[in-house]
Design a protein around this motif. Structure first.
Motif, short mmCIF file in Angstrom:
data_model
loop_
_atom_site.label_atom_id
_atom_site.label_comp_id
_atom_site.label_asym_id
_atom_site.label_seq_id
_atom_site.Cartn_x
_atom_site.Cartn_y
_atom_site.Cartn_z
N MET A 1 15.40 23.60 -20.78
CA MET A 1 16.74 24.00 -21.16
C MET A 1 17.32 24.93 -20.11
SD MET A 1 16.97 24.73 -25.28
CE MET A 1 17.64 26.31 -24.94
N ARG A 2 18.61 24.78 -19.91
CA ARG A 2 19.28 25.60 -18.91
C ARG A 2 20.76 25.73 -19.27
NH1 ARG A 2 22.29 22.23 -15.55
NH2 ARG A 2 21.86 20.06 -15.95
N VAL A 3 21.45 26.65 -18.61
CA VAL A 3 22.90 26.74 -18.72
C VAL A 3 23.45 25.67 -17.79
CG1 VAL A 3 24.92 28.19 -18.39
CG2 VAL A 3 22.79 29.21 -19.23
N VAL A 4 24.31 24.82 -18.32
CA VAL A 4 24.77 23.63 -17.58
C VAL A 4 25.88 23.96 -16.58
CG1 VAL A 4 25.79 21.33 -17.84
CG2 VAL A 4 24.08 22.12 -19.49
N ALA A 5 26.82 24.85 -16.95
CA ALA A 5 27.97 25.11 -16.07
C ALA A 5 28.48 26.53 -16.27
CB ALA A 5 29.08 24.10 -16.36
N GLY A 6 29.40 26.92 -15.39
CA GLY A 6 30.03 28.23 -15.50
C GLY A 6 29.32 29.29 -14.68
N GLU A 7 29.55 30.56 -15.03
CA GLU A 7 29.06 31.67 -14.23
C GLU A 7 27.53 31.80 -14.23
OE1 GLU A 7 30.92 35.22 -15.68
OE2 GLU A 7 29.74 35.26 -17.51
N ARG A 8 26.86 31.25 -15.22
CA ARG A 8 25.39 31.31 -15.27
C ARG A 8 24.77 29.92 -15.06
NH1 ARG A 8 26.99 35.94 -15.29
NH2 ARG A 8 26.31 37.61 -16.70
N LYS A 9 25.51 29.03 -14.42
CA LYS A 9 25.06 27.66 -14.18
C LYS A 9 23.65 27.65 -13.57
CE LYS A 9 26.14 23.42 -11.76
NZ LYS A 9 27.09 22.69 -10.91
N GLY A 10 22.80 26.81 -14.16
CA GLY A 10 21.45 26.64 -13.65
C GLY A 10 20.43 27.64 -14.20
N MET A 11 20.90 28.66 -14.91
CA MET A 11 19.99 29.68 -15.46
C MET A 11 19.08 29.01 -16.50
SD MET A 11 19.32 33.14 -15.69
CE MET A 11 20.80 33.95 -15.15
N PRO A 12 17.76 29.08 -16.29
CA PRO A 12 16.85 28.49 -17.29
C PRO A 12 16.83 29.33 -18.56
CG PRO A 12 15.61 29.46 -15.48
CD PRO A 12 17.06 29.61 -15.14
N LEU A 13 16.81 28.65 -19.70
CA LEU A 13 16.73 29.31 -20.99
C LEU A 13 15.38 29.00 -21.62
CD1 LEU A 13 20.28 28.46 -22.41
CD2 LEU A 13 19.53 30.60 -21.35
N LYS A 14 14.84 29.99 -22.27
CA LYS A 14 13.58 29.81 -22.97
C LYS A 14 13.83 28.99 -24.24
CE LYS A 14 9.74 32.48 -24.83
NZ LYS A 14 9.22 33.83 -25.11
N ALA A 15 12.97 28.03 -24.49
CA ALA A 15 13.07 27.21 -25.69
C ALA A 15 12.04 27.70 -26.71
CB ALA A 15 12.84 25.74 -25.37
N ILE A 16 12.25 27.31 -27.94
CA ILE A 16 11.33 27.69 -29.01
C ILE A 16 10.32 26.57 -29.18
CG2 ILE A 16 11.16 28.31 -31.45
CD1 ILE A 16 14.38 28.74 -30.96
N THR A 17 9.06 26.92 -29.19
CA THR A 17 8.03 25.91 -29.40
C THR A 17 7.87 25.65 -30.89
OG1 THR A 17 6.32 27.61 -29.41
CG2 THR A 17 6.77 26.53 -27.31
N GLY A 18 7.37 24.47 -31.21
CA GLY A 18 7.15 24.13 -32.61
C GLY A 18 8.26 23.25 -33.16
N THR A 19 8.25 23.10 -34.48
CA THR A 19 9.19 22.17 -35.12
C THR A 19 10.21 22.87 -36.01
OG1 THR A 19 7.65 21.86 -36.94
CG2 THR A 19 7.52 20.28 -35.11
N THR A 20 10.30 24.20 -35.93
CA THR A 20 11.23 24.91 -36.82
C THR A 20 12.68 24.78 -36.37
OG1 THR A 20 10.86 26.97 -35.61
CG2 THR A 20 9.52 26.60 -37.58
N THR A 21 12.91 24.46 -35.11
CA THR A 21 14.29 24.28 -34.61
C THR A 21 14.35 23.02 -33.76
OG1 THR A 21 13.91 25.56 -32.61
CG2 THR A 21 14.71 26.78 -34.53
N ARG A 22 15.57 22.53 -33.53
CA ARG A 22 15.81 21.39 -32.66
C ARG A 22 16.81 21.83 -31.58
NH1 ARG A 22 18.06 20.48 -36.95
NH2 ARG A 22 20.01 20.04 -35.95
N PRO A 23 16.35 22.26 -30.45
CA PRO A 23 17.31 22.68 -29.42
C PRO A 23 18.20 21.51 -28.99
CG PRO A 23 15.07 23.35 -28.84
CD PRO A 23 14.97 22.44 -30.01
#
Length: 181
Positions: A1-23
């Motif tokens: 996961m990452r920021v796709v566009a804008g001022e933080r474009k390309g910034m990687p985002l931490k994802a949640i492991t497991g099945t409690t959420t669907r990023p």
């Protein structure tokens, strides 16, 4: 996961492991913002069921002025806070570790107008889409608000929520994105 566009474009985002959420995948996120933006000049976003915060953070990166994130899962909430800090959005982001229904009741009492509403509840919890009507009845959505609902293909949402009409619907496998304006 990452920021796709804008001022933080390309910034990687931490994802949640497991099945409690669907990023929301980067591909779907990019598609959503191409449909509703793609860039913004201020405004406030409410990201209900925020998970790791990908949608709200993307909105901030693309020019939204302020974001409110609501997430009740403890691990997801911790990841959300880490992603906000990593992107240096602490000054423009509010986070609430609570149930969405309780958060909306709290927002109704505040002097706030929401310009962008992201609603991506657990797929089995279709009653959470009624929170849109609660926000409308409480006068919290701006006149030109955009509502983005992410839901399972087997869930059929209404063609209108108050004055907001379904203007676009796109399918991504088992996921549907419904946009109201």
């Amino acid at each position: 996961m990452r920021v796709v566009a804008g001022e933080r474009k390309g910034m990687p985002l931490k994802a949640i492991t497991g099945t409690t959420t669907r990023p929301t995948t980067d591909k779907v996120k990019e598609s959503i913002f191409n449909m509703i933006g793609p860039y913004f000049d201020g405004g406030t976003v409410l990201d209900l069921f925020a998970g790791s915060g990908g949608l709200g953070i993307e909105a901030l990166s693309r020019g939204v002025q302020r974001a409110i994130f609501v997430e009740k899962d403890g691990r997801a909430y911790q990841t959300l806070q880490e992603n906000i800090k990593k992107c240096r959005y602490e000054d423009v982001a509010e986070t609430f570790k609570t149930d969405a229904t309780r958060a909306v009741k709290g927002l109704i009492k505040r002097d706030i107008q929401i310009d962008y509403l992201f609603l991506d509840p657990p797929y089995r919890k279709i009653e959470y889409y009624d929170l849109i009507l609660t926000l409308i009845d409480g006068g919290k959505l701006s006149e030109n608000a955009v509502i983005v609902c992410e839901h399972a293909a087997e869930v059929s949402l209404p063609s209108t929520y108050g004055p907001y009409t379904l203007t676009r619907q796109e399918s991504y496998g088992g996921t549907i994105i419904s946009i109201y304006r």
